[in-house]
Design a protein around this motif. Structure first.
Motif, short mmCIF file in Angstrom:
data_model
loop_
_atom_site.label_atom_id
_atom_site.label_comp_id
_atom_site.label_asym_id
_atom_site.label_seq_id
_atom_site.Cartn_x
_atom_site.Cartn_y
_atom_site.Cartn_z
N GLU A 1 44.00 39.46 37.19
CA GLU A 1 42.88 40.24 37.72
C GLU A 1 42.44 39.59 39.02
O GLU A 1 42.55 38.36 39.17
N ALA A 2 41.97 40.40 39.94
CA ALA A 2 41.55 39.87 41.23
C ALA A 2 40.32 40.61 41.72
O ALA A 2 40.10 41.77 41.36
N ASP A 3 39.52 39.91 42.50
CA ASP A 3 38.32 40.52 43.06
C ASP A 3 38.05 39.85 44.41
O ASP A 3 38.34 38.67 44.59
N SER B 1 34.87 39.43 46.99
CA SER B 1 33.47 39.73 47.31
C SER B 1 32.88 38.57 48.09
O SER B 1 33.16 37.40 47.80
N TYR C 1 38.85 35.97 44.33
CA TYR C 1 38.91 35.45 42.96
C TYR C 1 40.17 35.99 42.28
O TYR C 1 40.43 37.19 42.35
N VAL C 2 40.91 35.10 41.64
CA VAL C 2 42.10 35.53 40.90
C VAL C 2 42.08 34.86 39.53
O VAL C 2 41.76 33.67 39.42
N SER D 1 39.74 30.51 43.14
CA SER D 1 38.79 31.16 44.06
C SER D 1 38.76 30.36 45.35
O SER D 1 38.84 29.13 45.33
#
Lengths: 161, 154
Positions: free
Chosen positions: B59-61, B63, B68-69, B114
């Motif tokens: 999952e990754a984000d 912001s 973030y992984v 991150s």
């Protein structure tokens, strides 16, 4: 050359070709995946959260044993992905897995509960939410392998303080 | 009248020559064909690494300028290609080289990452890189972007 030698050569050649083709092709065949069963489920039955300590009561409400879990936290509502690892901050003596994860001693059978405590004093300003992914140990090729039950992931917003 | 002497190869020599020629031609064709096919990289013993890519789950984000992984699958992710798509162009970086916080051994099961990643474009695509074995030793393999890439809007 006698017919017999001809046959021997032919059979040897066929076996030799068969071995080469087998070794070449076996890399193109997918192996059986090690998947977590669908009915694995953990849920957070209770929690008690202060600024320094988090007490979690987890219940196995699935149909299979759970061997452990990954636990991660967020420290703000803007953080979409929980990446603060809490495994190493467990204070109730459970085995911590390398590189991450908590191993539940003696596993958690269906309908059983377990309470674990975590030191969260390093999480600033506060723990906002936690994410838990159950783990199981399953046998593959006579070896026990850890399997991550990613479809059984739970996430819960907490009110700490 | 003198009888003409029969000249030529004996059947045994001819057969030996034939077999040698077939073997040599077979070897040449085999080596030529091998050069045209891609070298197989395997993971977990004999499994082709392409199939391991199917089991990768992360999952990754993105912001606030931070990427973030989190690896929530059963396959360790050795590296991550980061494609930054801007208007009319894109750049590609490997997170292993780009960030000092990416773990040396890769992002193992349950591992998280991150770091601040400045992005120019409006879309990021993360493509996992796996470590496998080949005849020449350990080799990395970049999974297929269309199948295994994760797209993030920036």
């Amino acid at each position: 050359m006698s017919i017999m030698i001809g046959y021997v050569l032919l059979i040897t050649f066929v076996i030799f070709m068969g071995v080469i083709i087998y070794n070449w092709m076996k890399g193109y065949v997918p192996q059986e995946d090690l998947n977590c069963p669908d009915d694995v489920s953990l849920f957070i039955k209770d929690y008690d959260c202060s600024t320094t300590q988090l007490n979690l009561t987890l219940k196995n409400n699935g149909k299979f044993q759970v061997g452990g879990y990954f636990i991660r936290a967020t420290n703000s509502p803007q953080q979409g992905l929980a990446i603060i690892d809490l495994s190493f901050n467990i204070t109730t003596g459970e085995t911590v897995l390398t590189p991450t994860g908590v191993k539940i001693n003696n596993s958690l059978d269906p309908a059983q509960e377990v309470t674990h405590k975590f030191d969260i004093s390093h999480v600033t300003p506060l723990v906002y939410s936690i994410e838990i992914i159950p783990l199981r140990w399953q046998e593959q090729n006579r070896r026990k392998r850890m399997v991550i039950c990613k479809d059984a992931k739970i996430r819960e917003d907490l009110i700490c303080g | 009248m003198e009888k003409k002497k029969d000249k030529g190869l004996s059947p045994v020599v001819a057969t030996v020559l034939l077999i040698v020629m077939v073997v040599v031609i077979g070897l040449i064709v085999f080596l030529w064909f091998r050069g045209m096919t891609e070298e197989t990289i395997t993971k977990f013993g004999t499994e082709n690494i392409r199939f391991a890519c199917d089991d990768v789950y992360f999952e990754a984000d993105y912001s606030g300028g931070t990427l973030y992984v989190s690896n929530s699958g059963n396959i360790p992710i050795f590296g991550m290609e980061l494609k930054d798509y801007g208007p009319g162009s894109h750049t590609t970086e490997n997170l292993r080289d780009y960030s000092t916080t990416w773990p040396d051994a890769g992002l193992n099961q349950g591992g998280t990452f991150s770091d601040a990643v400045p992005v120019i474009g409006d879309e990021l695509i993360l493509v996992p890189v796996l470590m496998g074995e080949s005849d020449d030793g350990k080799r990395t393999f970049v999974c297929d972007e269309a199948q295994h890439g994760v797209s993030l809007s920036v």
